[in-house]
Every structure is written in structure tokens, then in C-alpha cells.
Design an enzyme around this catalytic site. Structure first.
Site, PDB file in Angstrom:
ATOM      1  N   HIS A   1      15.361  19.714 -32.007  1.00 24.12           N
ATOM      2  CA  HIS A   1      14.924  20.313 -33.277  1.00 24.12           C
ATOM      3  C   HIS A   1      16.172  20.708 -34.078  1.00 24.12           C
ATOM      4  O   HIS A   1      16.454  21.880 -34.282  1.00 24.12           O
ATOM      5  CB  HIS A   1      14.043  21.531 -32.991  1.00 24.12           C
ATOM      6  CG  HIS A   1      13.269  22.024 -34.174  1.00 24.12           C
ATOM      7  ND1 HIS A   1      13.245  21.380 -35.392  1.00 24.12           N
ATOM      8  CD2 HIS A   1      12.484  23.125 -34.326  1.00 24.12           C
ATOM      9  CE1 HIS A   1      12.478  22.059 -36.234  1.00 24.12           C
ATOM     10  NE2 HIS A   1      12.012  23.122 -35.615  1.00 24.12           N
TER      11      HIS A   1
ATOM     12  N   CYS B   1      12.560  30.615 -33.262  1.00 21.91           N
ATOM     13  CA  CYS B   1      12.303  29.674 -34.362  1.00 21.91           C
ATOM     14  C   CYS B   1      10.943  29.890 -35.014  1.00 21.91           C
ATOM     15  O   CYS B   1      10.721  29.439 -36.130  1.00 21.91           O
ATOM     16  CB  CYS B   1      12.447  28.246 -33.864  1.00 21.91           C
ATOM     17  SG  CYS B   1      11.247  27.781 -32.587  1.00 21.91           S
TER      18      CYS B   1
ATOM     19  N   ASP C   1      11.912  30.928 -27.170  1.00 23.05           N
ATOM     20  CA  ASP C   1      10.938  30.072 -27.852  1.00 23.05           C
ATOM     21  C   ASP C   1       9.644  30.147 -27.038  1.00 23.05           C
ATOM     22  O   ASP C   1       9.625  30.686 -25.913  1.00 23.05           O
ATOM     23  CB  ASP C   1      11.485  28.640 -27.922  1.00 23.05           C
ATOM     24  CG  ASP C   1      10.630  27.696 -28.771  1.00 23.05           C
ATOM     25  OD1 ASP C   1       9.762  28.179 -29.515  1.00 23.05           O
ATOM     26  OD2 ASP C   1      10.833  26.467 -28.670  1.00 23.05           O
TER      27      ASP C   1
ATOM     28  N   ARG D   1       8.395  14.414 -37.992  1.00 18.56           N
ATOM     29  CA  ARG D   1       8.125  15.309 -36.851  1.00 18.56           C
ATOM     30  C   ARG D   1       7.202  14.543 -35.910  1.00 18.56           C
ATOM     31  O   ARG D   1       6.041  14.260 -36.271  1.00 18.56           O
ATOM     32  CB  ARG D   1       7.481  16.612 -37.317  1.00 18.56           C
ATOM     33  CG  ARG D   1       6.910  17.413 -36.174  1.00 18.56           C
ATOM     34  CD  ARG D   1       6.538  18.836 -36.544  1.00 18.56           C
ATOM     35  NE  ARG D   1       7.721  19.651 -36.716  1.00 18.56           N
ATOM     36  CZ  ARG D   1       7.714  20.983 -36.741  1.00 18.56           C
ATOM     37  NH1 ARG D   1       6.574  21.642 -36.617  1.00 18.56           N
ATOM     38  NH2 ARG D   1       8.836  21.657 -36.902  1.00 18.56           N
TER      39      ARG D   1
ATOM     40  N   ARG E   1      15.645  28.068 -43.297  1.00 19.63           N
ATOM     41  CA  ARG E   1      15.242  26.660 -43.199  1.00 19.63           C
ATOM     42  C   ARG E   1      15.339  26.012 -44.584  1.00 19.63           C
ATOM     43  O   ARG E   1      15.792  24.886 -44.734  1.00 19.63           O
ATOM     44  CB  ARG E   1      13.803  26.543 -42.664  1.00 19.63           C
ATOM     45  CG  ARG E   1      13.605  26.995 -41.235  1.00 19.63           C
ATOM     46  CD  ARG E   1      14.321  26.096 -40.245  1.00 19.63           C
ATOM     47  NE  ARG E   1      13.909  24.704 -40.364  1.00 19.63           N
ATOM     48  CZ  ARG E   1      12.843  24.175 -39.772  1.00 19.63           C
ATOM     49  NH1 ARG E   1      12.070  24.921 -39.001  1.00 19.63           N
ATOM     50  NH2 ARG E   1      12.548  22.888 -39.920  1.00 19.63           N
TER      51      ARG E   1
ATOM     52  N   GLN F   1      16.233  23.238 -37.205  1.00 18.81           N
ATOM     53  CA  GLN F   1      16.124  24.662 -36.899  1.00 18.81           C
ATOM     54  C   GLN F   1      17.503  25.251 -36.595  1.00 18.81           C
ATOM     55  O   GLN F   1      17.803  26.393 -36.945  1.00 18.81           O
ATOM     56  CB  GLN F   1      15.196  24.874 -35.703  1.00 18.81           C
ATOM     57  CG  GLN F   1      14.954  26.335 -35.375  1.00 18.81           C
ATOM     58  CD  GLN F   1      14.174  27.065 -36.449  1.00 18.81           C
ATOM     59  OE1 GLN F   1      13.148  26.580 -36.901  1.00 18.81           O
ATOM     60  NE2 GLN F   1      14.650  28.222 -36.882  1.00 18.81           N
TER      61      GLN F   1
HETATM   62  N1  NVA Z   1       9.402  24.290 -28.939  1.00 22.60           N
HETATM   63  C1  NVA Z   1       8.456  24.433 -30.015  1.00 22.60           C
HETATM   64  C2  NVA Z   1       9.157  24.623 -31.327  1.00 22.60           C
HETATM   65  C3  NVA Z   1       8.239  24.812 -32.491  1.00 22.60           C
HETATM   66  C4  NVA Z   1       8.952  24.953 -33.802  1.00 22.60           C
HETATM   67  C5  NVA Z   1       7.550  23.218 -30.065  1.00 22.60           C
HETATM   68  O1  NVA Z   1       8.042  22.098 -29.905  1.00 22.60           O
HETATM   69  O2  NVA Z   1       6.343  23.385 -30.226  1.00 22.60           O
HETATM   70  N1   CP Z   2      10.192  26.603 -36.561  1.00 23.80           N
HETATM   71  C1   CP Z   2       9.460  25.571 -37.025  1.00 23.80           C
HETATM   72  O1   CP Z   2       9.860  24.405 -36.978  1.00 23.80           O
HETATM   73  O2   CP Z   2       8.283  25.954 -37.560  1.00 23.80           O
HETATM   74  P1   CP Z   2       7.060  25.005 -37.992  1.00 23.80           P
HETATM   75  O3   CP Z   2       6.499  24.413 -36.730  1.00 23.80           O
HETATM   76  O4   CP Z   2       6.119  25.937 -38.667  1.00 23.80           O
HETATM   77  O5   CP Z   2       7.582  23.941 -38.903  1.00 23.80           O
END
Ligand code: NVA
Ligand code: CP
Length: 308
Positions: free
Chosen positions: A129, A257, A217, A102, A285, A132
Site C-alpha cells: 500500500h 491507516c 493496522d 486497488r 493522502r 499510504q
Molecule cells: N491492511 C488493510 C489496509 C486498508 C487500508 C487492508 O488491506 O484491508
Molecule cells: N487507508 C486507506 O487506504 O483507506 P481506504 O480503504 O478508505 O481507501
């Protein structure tokens, strides 16, 4: 032989994604404690950003499969002290069996993959992502069947999730309605790739009309915290609330998500209401990523054990 990676949803064909979803549903319902196809295998998990769902689901999935997951943070590894990502990939992938990352920059994941001996999974970048989407699509299939030919409304930021929704529309054959304020549209290259499946609307209400699924989101993603106030202003007409859901089909589902901000991108009555499936989405997930780990790491012989 080059390992198979999962960097983008476009790394799967429609058939493969449908098979993965069906496999995830099987794994969810048949919990066989003797089925340990990844016994002795290790997943390295590199997190430049925070996570609850991604970390817990991958770590739990590896434990269910008899393997182990390592949490690696740049804060306390050499990754945070400037060791080149290509060197890190060469070193880590000589020790573990799979790596999930990540990261902020999408290129960090692609560069890691180019230098890795083992499969690499994108656990979220600023651009995409895909994990997800495995869970979201599983959730839609469970509640409503195949999503081909359906209409999905994306309301809000043209962010990493929006990009992966465009990819899902391409892979599974649905139409994506997008309502995003000027200045916050999805990446033009990704939109061009998915042009046959994407339509833009001037308001959340118009995008939601006739939708089978409404998705949103956060307005400020991880790394954009300093823009929170600016974004609250830009997105204030883009909340998914009861009026927006009323424009969608009566049996439309709502997804997010998570983590969510009630009163910002979604009203509490929608996210906590009867059309919301956000906690199924979160649970999935685990199941969808177990199916992904099988696809990337197991031979067909091992997988057939549970199918028999
Ligand atoms: N768009 C959000 C998704 C988090 C799971 C982010 O990147 O923070
Ligand atoms: N939706 C998602 O990826 O959640 P986290 O940021 O908690 O991993």
C-alpha cells in the site's frame, strides 16, 4: 517512451521521496486555485475493493488540479466479466492519462502497468500500500522532521501495510521493529530485502521500546473477513494500548491507516489520544498524492509555477 509507474515505494529513491514529501507540505499550505497543471487530464480509478480515503483523495486531488477522475468498478465494467487485464490496460490507457488500481492480486497491477501507455499507481494490493506510506511519512516529517535514523514499531499483522513500512525503512533509512504472531509474519522475500532495517520482537511491548512512532493496522484485511474470529484470537496480545505506548519514547506518535477497530488492534484511548495523528495521516493522502500525480504527469516547468 515507457511511462513512469508507482507500484511500490521502492519505485522512489530517498531523495525523490523527500522531495515529494516537501512538495506535498507546500501543496497543503499554498492552495492556489489558478494552479491547474492537470487541466483536461483524466485519472481512471479501478477499485476491486472498497475505499473511502483512496477514492476521495484521488478524486479531490484531480479536481484541485483541473482534471477529472473516473471511478471504475469491476461490478459494472467488463473488468468483472473476464476481459483480460492486458486488453483492459491497452484500451483504458489509450483514453486516460493515468490509472490507479486497488486490487486483490498484486500481479493485476503489475500486469496492467506492463500493458499501459500511461503511468499506473498502486492504490493498494494484498501485497503493498505505497500511497499510504507517502501520507504516513509526510505526517511524520510534519510533526517530527526527517525520519532517518529513527525507530518505528509495527505491531500486528505482517500485511500489505507492514510490507510498505519495510520499504519505507529501506528508502528513508529508519529501523523497523516488528511484533507479529507466528503465522502472520511479513513476506520472507520482502523481509530479506529489507534485512538491514528490520528487527523482530516477541511482544508488542518489546517492539515498542524506544520507538519514535508506533503503527498498527486491522487484524483482518479486506478479503480476510472469514478469518476474523481466528485472527482475533491470534492477535489478542498485539493490541496497541496505553501500556504499549508507555514503552515507546514519551513523544512517540501513533499512526493507523484507517479504517480502525477500536478495542481490537488499538484501544480507543490511544487512537483518540494526544499521541495519535491518524486524521493528519488521512488528510495527507490528498496532499501526498497530489505531489505524486505531479511527479508522474507534469513536467518540471509546470511544477515550478507554484514554487516561485
Ligand atoms: N491492511 C488493510 C489496509 C486498508 C487500508 C487492508 O488491506 O484491508
Ligand atoms: N487507508 C486507506 O487506504 O483507506 P481506504 O480503504 O478508505 O481507501
Amino acid at each position: 517512451m515507457k511511462p513512469r509507474h508507482f507500484i511500490s515505494l521502492l519505485d522512489l529513491t530517498g531523495d525523490e521521496l523527500r522531495q515529494l514529501i516537501h512538495r506535498a507540505i507546500t501543496l497543503k499550505h499554498v492552495r492556489d486555485h489558478h494552479y491547474q497543471p492537470l487541466k483536461g487530464q483524466v485519472l481512471g480509478m479501478i477499485f476491486e475493493k472498497s475505499s473511502t480515503r483512496t477514492r476521495v483523495s484521488f478524486e479531490t486531488g484531480m479536481a484541485h488540479f483541473g482534471g477529472h477522475a473516473l471511478f471504475l468498478s469491476p461490478r459494472d465494467t467488463q473488468l468483472g466479466r473476464g476481459e483480460p487485464i492486458s486488453d483492459s490496460a491497452k484500451v483504458i490507457s489509450r483514453m486516460v492519462d493515468c490509472v490507479m488500481l486497488r486490487t486483490h492480486e498484486h500481479e493485476t497491477v503489475t500486469k496492467f502497468a506492463e500493458n499501459s501507455r500511461v503511468p499506473v499507481i498502486n492504490g493498494l494490493t494484498d501485497r503493498e500500500h505505497p500511497c499510504q506510506l507517502l501520507a504516513d511519512m509526510q505526517t511524520y516529517f510534519e510533526h517530527r522532521g526527517d525520519i532517518a535514523g529513527k525507530t518505528v514499531a509495527w505491531i500486528g499483522d505482517g500485511n500489505n501495510m507492514c510490507h510498505s513500512y519495510i520499504h519505507a525503512a529501506m528508502v528513508l533509512g529508519f529501523t523497523l521493529h516488528i511484533a507479529a504472531p507466528a503465522g502472520y509474519l511479513p513476506d520472507a522475500g520482502i523481509v530479506e530485502q529489507g534485512a538491514d532495517h528490520v528487527r523482530f520482537f516477541d511482544s508488542a511491548h518489546l517492539a515498542a521500546q524506544g520507538a519514535d512512532l508506533v503503527v498498527t493496522d486491522v487484524w483482518a484485511s479486506m478479503g480476510q473477513e472469514a478469518e476474523q474470529a481466528l485472527r482475533e484470537e491470534a492477535f489478542k496480545e498485539y493490541q496497541v494500548n496505553a501500556q504499549v505506548m508507555a514503552a515507546a519514547k514519551p513523544d512517540a506518535l501513533f499512526m493507523h491507516c484507517l479504517p480502525a477497530h477500536r478495542g481490537e488492534e488499538v484501544s480507543a484511548e490511544v487512537i483518540d489520544g494526544g499521541q495519535s495523528v491518524v486524521f493528519d495521516e488521512a488528510e495527507n493522502r490528498l496532499h501526498a498524492q497530489k505531489a505524486l500525480l505531479e511527479l508522474l504527469l507534469c513536467g518540471d516547468a509546470k511544477i515550478s509555477l507554484l514554487n516561485d
